[in-house]
Design an enzyme around this catalytic site. Sequence first.
Site, PDB file in Angstrom:
ATOM      1  N   HIS A  54       0.790  -1.235   0.000  1.00 63.67           N
ATOM      2  CA  HIS A  54       0.000   0.000   0.000  1.00 63.67           C
ATOM      3  C   HIS A  54       0.821   1.283   0.000  1.00 63.67           C
ATOM      4  O   HIS A  54       0.269   2.365  -0.161  1.00 63.67           O
ATOM      5  CB  HIS A  54      -0.938   0.032   1.211  1.00 63.67           C
ATOM      6  CG  HIS A  54      -0.239   0.393   2.488  1.00 63.67           C
ATOM      7  ND1 HIS A  54       0.445  -0.515   3.252  1.00 63.67           N
ATOM      8  CD2 HIS A  54      -0.098   1.587   3.130  1.00 63.67           C
ATOM      9  CE1 HIS A  54       0.955   0.082   4.315  1.00 63.67           C
ATOM     10  NE2 HIS A  54       0.646   1.362   4.263  1.00 63.67           N
TER      11      HIS A  54
HETATM   12  C1  UD1 Z   1      -2.162   6.014   5.215  1.00 60.46           C
HETATM   13  C2  UD1 Z   1      -0.906   6.604   5.842  1.00 60.46           C
HETATM   14  C3  UD1 Z   1       0.202   5.574   5.849  1.00 60.46           C
HETATM   15  C4  UD1 Z   1      -0.248   4.285   6.510  1.00 60.46           C
HETATM   16  C5  UD1 Z   1      -1.548   3.798   5.875  1.00 60.46           C
HETATM   17  C6  UD1 Z   1      -2.075   2.610   6.638  1.00 60.46           C
HETATM   18  C7  UD1 Z   1      -0.618   9.024   5.463  1.00 60.46           C
HETATM   19  C8  UD1 Z   1       0.145  10.049   4.738  1.00 60.46           C
HETATM   20  N1  UD1 Z   1      -0.423   7.763   5.079  1.00 60.46           N
HETATM   21  O1  UD1 Z   1      -1.867   5.727   3.864  1.00 60.46           O
HETATM   22  O2  UD1 Z   1       1.293   6.080   6.597  1.00 60.46           O
HETATM   23  O3  UD1 Z   1       0.747   3.302   6.354  1.00 60.46           O
HETATM   24  O4  UD1 Z   1      -2.525   4.838   5.924  1.00 60.46           O
HETATM   25  O5  UD1 Z   1      -2.941   1.835   5.885  1.00 60.46           O
HETATM   26  O6  UD1 Z   1      -1.350   9.350   6.356  1.00 60.46           O
HETATM   27  N2  UD1 Z   1      -9.119   4.754   0.761  1.00 60.46           N
HETATM   28  C9  UD1 Z   1     -10.326   4.129   0.551  1.00 60.46           C
HETATM   29  N3  UD1 Z   1     -10.956   3.597   1.639  1.00 60.46           N
HETATM   30  C10 UD1 Z   1     -10.441   3.653   2.901  1.00 60.46           C
HETATM   31  C11 UD1 Z   1      -9.199   4.275   3.087  1.00 60.46           C
HETATM   32  C12 UD1 Z   1      -8.542   4.837   2.011  1.00 60.46           C
HETATM   33  O7  UD1 Z   1     -10.848   4.057  -0.559  1.00 60.46           O
HETATM   34  O8  UD1 Z   1     -11.054   3.137   3.850  1.00 60.46           O
HETATM   35  C13 UD1 Z   1      -8.463   5.421  -0.371  1.00 60.46           C
HETATM   36  C14 UD1 Z   1      -8.515   6.944  -0.179  1.00 60.46           C
HETATM   37  O9  UD1 Z   1      -9.698   7.461  -0.641  1.00 60.46           O
HETATM   38  C15 UD1 Z   1      -7.315   7.401  -0.947  1.00 60.46           C
HETATM   39  C16 UD1 Z   1      -6.341   6.226  -0.807  1.00 60.46           C
HETATM   40  O10 UD1 Z   1      -7.093   5.106  -0.380  1.00 60.46           O
HETATM   41  O11 UD1 Z   1      -7.647   7.559  -2.289  1.00 60.46           O
HETATM   42  C17 UD1 Z   1      -5.218   6.522   0.148  1.00 60.46           C
HETATM   43  O12 UD1 Z   1      -5.705   6.758   1.476  1.00 60.46           O
HETATM   44  P1  UD1 Z   1      -4.896   7.702   2.497  1.00 60.46           P
HETATM   45  O13 UD1 Z   1      -5.559   7.642   3.819  1.00 60.46           O
HETATM   46  O14 UD1 Z   1      -4.675   9.028   1.895  1.00 60.46           O
HETATM   47  O15 UD1 Z   1      -3.466   7.051   2.557  1.00 60.46           O
HETATM   48  P2  UD1 Z   1      -3.001   5.540   2.792  1.00 60.46           P
HETATM   49  O16 UD1 Z   1      -2.322   5.068   1.577  1.00 60.46           O
HETATM   50  O17 UD1 Z   1      -4.129   4.756   3.319  1.00 60.46           O
HETATM   51  N1  UDP Z   2      -3.956  -5.502   8.558  1.00 58.61           N
HETATM   52  C1  UDP Z   2      -5.243  -6.016   8.717  1.00 58.61           C
HETATM   53  N2  UDP Z   2      -5.924  -6.396   7.603  1.00 58.61           N
HETATM   54  C2  UDP Z   2      -5.405  -6.313   6.354  1.00 58.61           C
HETATM   55  C3  UDP Z   2      -4.083  -5.790   6.216  1.00 58.61           C
HETATM   56  C4  UDP Z   2      -3.395  -5.376   7.339  1.00 58.61           C
HETATM   57  O1  UDP Z   2      -5.733  -6.119   9.834  1.00 58.61           O
HETATM   58  O2  UDP Z   2      -6.083  -6.687   5.395  1.00 58.61           O
HETATM   59  C5  UDP Z   2      -3.221  -5.067   9.758  1.00 58.61           C
HETATM   60  C6  UDP Z   2      -1.848  -5.665   9.925  1.00 58.61           C
HETATM   61  O3  UDP Z   2      -1.950  -6.950  10.506  1.00 58.61           O
HETATM   62  C7  UDP Z   2      -1.190  -4.638  10.827  1.00 58.61           C
HETATM   63  C8  UDP Z   2      -1.779  -3.327  10.333  1.00 58.61           C
HETATM   64  O4  UDP Z   2      -2.971  -3.681   9.633  1.00 58.61           O
HETATM   65  O5  UDP Z   2      -1.580  -4.820  12.171  1.00 58.61           O
HETATM   66  C9  UDP Z   2      -0.815  -2.646   9.410  1.00 58.61           C
HETATM   67  O6  UDP Z   2      -1.435  -1.567   8.815  1.00 58.61           O
HETATM   68  P1  UDP Z   2      -1.004  -0.980   7.407  1.00 58.61           P
HETATM   69  O7  UDP Z   2      -0.194  -1.978   6.676  1.00 58.61           O
HETATM   70  O8  UDP Z   2      -2.232  -0.462   6.777  1.00 58.61           O
HETATM   71  O9  UDP Z   2      -0.149   0.294   7.832  1.00 58.61           O
HETATM   72  P2  UDP Z   2       1.362   0.508   8.305  1.00 58.61           P
HETATM   73  O10 UDP Z   2       1.632  -0.395   9.445  1.00 58.61           O
HETATM   74  O11 UDP Z   2       2.265   0.261   7.131  1.00 58.61           O
HETATM   75  O12 UDP Z   2       1.388   1.955   8.671  1.00 58.61           O
END
Ligand code: UD1
Ligand code: UDP
Length: 351
Positions: free
Chosen positions: A202
Amino acid sequence: MKIVTVIGARPQFIKASIVSFAMQNHGIDEVIIHTGQHYDPQMSDIFFKQMEIPKPKYILDVNGVGHGAMTGRMLEQIEEILLQEKPDYVLVYGDTNSTLAGVLAAKKLHMKVVHVEAGLRSFNMAMPEEINRILTDRISDYLFCPTQTAVNNLINEGYNNLDCKVELVGDVMYDCFLHFSNKQQKPSDINIANKYVLATIHRAENTDSPNNLTNIVTFLNKLAEGYQVILPLHPRTKKIIEQSHHEIKFTIIDPVGYLEMIWLLNNCEFVITDSGGLQKEAYFAKKKCITLRSETEWVELVESRWNILKNPVNHIYFETVDILMPESYNLLYGDGNSANLIFQRLLFNEK
Ligand code: UD1
Ligand code: UDP
């Protein structure tokens, strides 16, 4: 004592589960603000239900916009709430835009800030998370670090000379893993082979670079010739893969809950990820991990040879996980009591 917690992204819900529980144990009154950054049921609600996280008092619904708009809109709304709630502390986790908005709002109101998962550095300023965590650390009052490396990073940046407290407490994610392990659940509705690899992707640097994403998809397709590769896919990556017309030979599933994730971890052959949290959980489950990044904040995993970095900027060469020869398993992330330790230290410092 009253604490306002600001959360918004999946890994923060997971950490909040165990930390909120510890707050209750210490008689602390917690008010949760959910910024809405993650909002799909499988990215948010499922964790609140499965992990019995207290219901947020405020849900802000800020998501799906660029960094500036996201942080700005959160900041404005969090400030208003903090003025009403008047907490003793504002608590934030990690390095997301929700973290930065929470800490900025609090500090400008001269409130005390607690940063859980402080001191991590990738030394890559192109990562939005690196910017968020440096700024958050700098204006926090209590910096609770998960590892000695994180403490050392802060000492190297001169934090010993700042008016704040740096404490090594271990990683609350290890507490979570231990606490929820006996509740793990096999995911329903998917066919799971005897031998499978668990993958997640991601990070912006991978999803937003067509070169990196092509290298990752090619790698996972090749691996899928020998194993089932199961990829619970983050919505960010899903949207981009759908638009990219890549041929996919691996098993894409919707994001799963934490209990299903622990089951998938405990039963897989090995892990491939660019997630910070999953790198550590692979270790907790004693699985080898290939990290698709050029660096990691969790350097002790690479040093102890449980984890290897493969930079997806280049074609990913990989023959076998036997290239990883892990050292014996050590308690790198505390003893599973980190969440309680945070509040013991906080209450002790209050005296
Ligand atoms: C964010 C965090 C990242 C973290 C990750 C965990 C920032 C800058 N980044 O990244 O550090 O590792 O979360 O997962 O804060 N989206 C959906 N549905 C959702 C959530 C997101 O469709 O429930 C889409 C959003 O609309 C957007 C994209 O995913 O288009 C990215 O979401 P965003 O929260 O901006 O960043 P992440 O990549 O999730
Ligand atoms: N995770 C989850 N379901 C999924 C993918 C990840 O519960 O389908 C959990 C994973 O086990 C860990 C956390 O989400 O506890 C990690 O989050 P993510 O990878 O979104 O963010 P990061 O840790 O890189 O910030």
